[in-house]
Scaffold this active site. Structure first.
Site, mmCIF file in Angstrom:
data_model
loop_
_atom_site.group_PDB
_atom_site.id
_atom_site.type_symbol
_atom_site.label_atom_id
_atom_site.label_comp_id
_atom_site.label_asym_id
_atom_site.label_seq_id
_atom_site.Cartn_x
_atom_site.Cartn_y
_atom_site.Cartn_z
ATOM 1 N N ILE A 120 -36.993 -38.348 1.007
ATOM 2 C CA ILE A 120 -36.268 -38.268 1.938
ATOM 3 C C ILE A 120 -36.243 -37.211 3.141
ATOM 4 O O ILE A 120 -36.287 -37.464 4.436
ATOM 5 C CB ILE A 120 -34.854 -37.985 1.342
ATOM 6 C CG1 ILE A 120 -34.412 -39.125 0.622
ATOM 7 C CG2 ILE A 120 -33.693 -37.449 2.367
ATOM 8 C CD1 ILE A 120 -33.134 -38.985 -0.433
ATOM 9 N N VAL A 123 -39.276 -38.860 5.368
ATOM 10 C CA VAL A 123 -38.662 -39.761 6.250
ATOM 11 C C VAL A 123 -37.809 -39.229 7.326
ATOM 12 O O VAL A 123 -37.610 -39.577 8.678
ATOM 13 C CB VAL A 123 -37.963 -40.989 5.543
ATOM 14 C CG1 VAL A 123 -37.275 -41.814 6.471
ATOM 15 C CG2 VAL A 123 -38.915 -41.680 4.753
ATOM 16 N N GLU A 124 -36.697 -38.440 6.841
ATOM 17 C CA GLU A 124 -35.808 -38.195 7.814
ATOM 18 C C GLU A 124 -36.042 -37.070 8.977
ATOM 19 O O GLU A 124 -35.681 -37.539 10.098
ATOM 20 C CB GLU A 124 -34.602 -37.136 6.987
ATOM 21 C CG GLU A 124 -33.565 -37.916 6.070
ATOM 22 C CD GLU A 124 -32.795 -38.926 6.780
ATOM 23 O OE1 GLU A 124 -32.434 -38.477 7.965
ATOM 24 O OE2 GLU A 124 -32.357 -39.795 6.104
ATOM 25 N N THR A 125 -36.966 -36.123 8.730
ATOM 26 C CA THR A 125 -37.300 -35.096 9.791
ATOM 27 C C THR A 125 -38.862 -34.386 9.731
ATOM 28 O O THR A 125 -39.028 -33.588 10.266
ATOM 29 C CB THR A 125 -36.445 -33.885 9.405
ATOM 30 O OG1 THR A 125 -36.543 -33.322 8.208
ATOM 31 C CG2 THR A 125 -34.835 -34.373 9.658
ATOM 32 N N TYR A 310 -35.209 -48.263 4.399
ATOM 33 C CA TYR A 310 -35.219 -46.911 4.131
ATOM 34 C C TYR A 310 -35.382 -46.434 2.744
ATOM 35 O O TYR A 310 -36.329 -45.788 2.718
ATOM 36 C CB TYR A 310 -33.861 -46.391 4.747
ATOM 37 C CG TYR A 310 -33.659 -44.879 4.463
ATOM 38 C CD1 TYR A 310 -33.952 -43.921 5.527
ATOM 39 C CD2 TYR A 310 -33.052 -44.362 3.345
ATOM 40 C CE1 TYR A 310 -33.891 -42.543 5.341
ATOM 41 C CE2 TYR A 310 -32.880 -42.954 3.138
ATOM 42 C CZ TYR A 310 -33.249 -42.198 4.015
ATOM 43 O OH TYR A 310 -33.041 -40.801 3.889
#
Length: 330
Positions: A120, A123-125, A310
């Site tokens: 996560i 992928v997020e940041t 996602y």
């Protein structure tokens, strides 16, 4: 969570350019703004003069409205979407993150959940490298008062943000996030921050900007609270006996079981019992359809971001990082 959270990573160059665009002073004399101020002072004990001064310092930003109103881009096929995240660079970044924060990650009861937390963050940041450069106050004021399609939602988030700022000693005038008000490496919106963030480092505050212990513990807490089952498979590859899809209702829901999918000709390997909830996932590969079967924990990841692609990218990235680390140890 709010919105498709991966969009920040995919659109970051646009966001960074827009953040520097001209802004418009916020008018606190508007009736709807006066009503909001009255509610916050009456129901939550905010000092009226200080709240007025804070809101007066906010700026309405047209690029925020442009970003949230932008027509959807073409639907990216799965193989392209996956390639954006499963890069050598990001896998190396993930391995570095494990080396730096492995002790905290090892405190997560399920090693597979730890891998998903890392996935996560990747992928997020990109592990905290792309977290947004808008003032959260500007984002929520702009969308709450000047974006009618979702104004009520963002006004609620503005209220949550002000409460969060008071509770966690966050400066509401300077805190940064995405154009939609998502914050920190975990990209929590204000309501999620207040409900699911935890104090992972024991300093008495939940800081998703500066404390990686808090970030890791908070993502794990979010997933656990949404139904993560320790030790259970997330997703497996599958094949179909017959490409006819008319017998399937493919949607983001656990609307099948292990046995019902097998009865319909889906072949896959799992140790889960026949009555375990499941879903068929159909994605576009380079050479045609790609099939997977997702279980409860896969669905839990989609509660963070309501997208099967996602959730697959998060799973695959976490797994790739772990495999890379294991190969490096050999």
């Amino acid at each position: 969570m709010l919105k498709n959270l991966q969009s920040l990573a995919l659109l970051s160059p646009i966001v960074l350019l827009a953040a520097s665009a001209p802004a418009q002073a916020f008018d606190i004399k508007r009736p709807e703004v006066r009503s909001f101020i009255e509610t916050m002072t009456r129901d939550h004990g905010f000092e009226k003069a200080k709240l007025e001064a804070l809101l007066k310092s906010a700026e309405t930003r047209q690029p925020i409205l442009d970003a949230i109103s932008r027509p959807a881009e073409r639907v990216v096929p799965w193989h392209e979407y996956r390639d954006r995240f499963l890069t050598e660079k990001r896998i190396n970044q993930g391995a570095d993150f494990w080396l730096a924060h492995g002790e905290k990650l090892k405190q997560i009861p399920d090693p597979q959940l730890a891998d998903v937390v890392v996935g996560i963050l990747g992928v997020e940041t990109s592990f905290g490298r792309i977290t947004g450069r808008y003032k959260v106050l500007d984002a929520l004021v702009t969308l709450g008062f000047d974006y009618p399609p979702r104004g009520a939602f963002f006004l609620s988030e503005l209220q949550e943000f002000l409460l969060l700022s008071r509770e966690e000693k966050v400066d509401p005038a300077s805190a940064l996030g995405s154009y939609a008000g998502a914050m920190g490496a975990a990209q929590f919106i204000s309501s999620s921050y207040r409900k699911w963030a935890v104090d992972g480092d024991g300093d008495g505050h939940r800081d998703l900007w500066n404390s990686w212990d808090d970030v890791v513990a908070s993502i794990a807490n979010y997933l656990t609270d949404h139904g993560w089952v320790n030790g259970q498979q997330v997703v497996v590859n599958a094949t179909l006996n017959d490409p006819d899809m008319s017998r399937f209702d493919v949607k983001l829901a656990l609307n099948e079981t292990v046995q019902s999918l097998r009865d319909k000709g889906v072949r896959f390997e799992t140790e889960l019992p026949p009555d375990a909830p499941a879903m068929l996932i159909v994605a576009q590969g380079k050479e045609g359809p790609v099939y997977r079967v997702g279980f409860n924990n896969f669905y839990v990841i989609t509660r963070y971001n309501r997208s099967p692609m996602y959730a697959m990218a998060v799973h695959d990235l976490g797994e790739a990082i772990q495999n890379f680390m294991m190969d490096a140890e050999r």
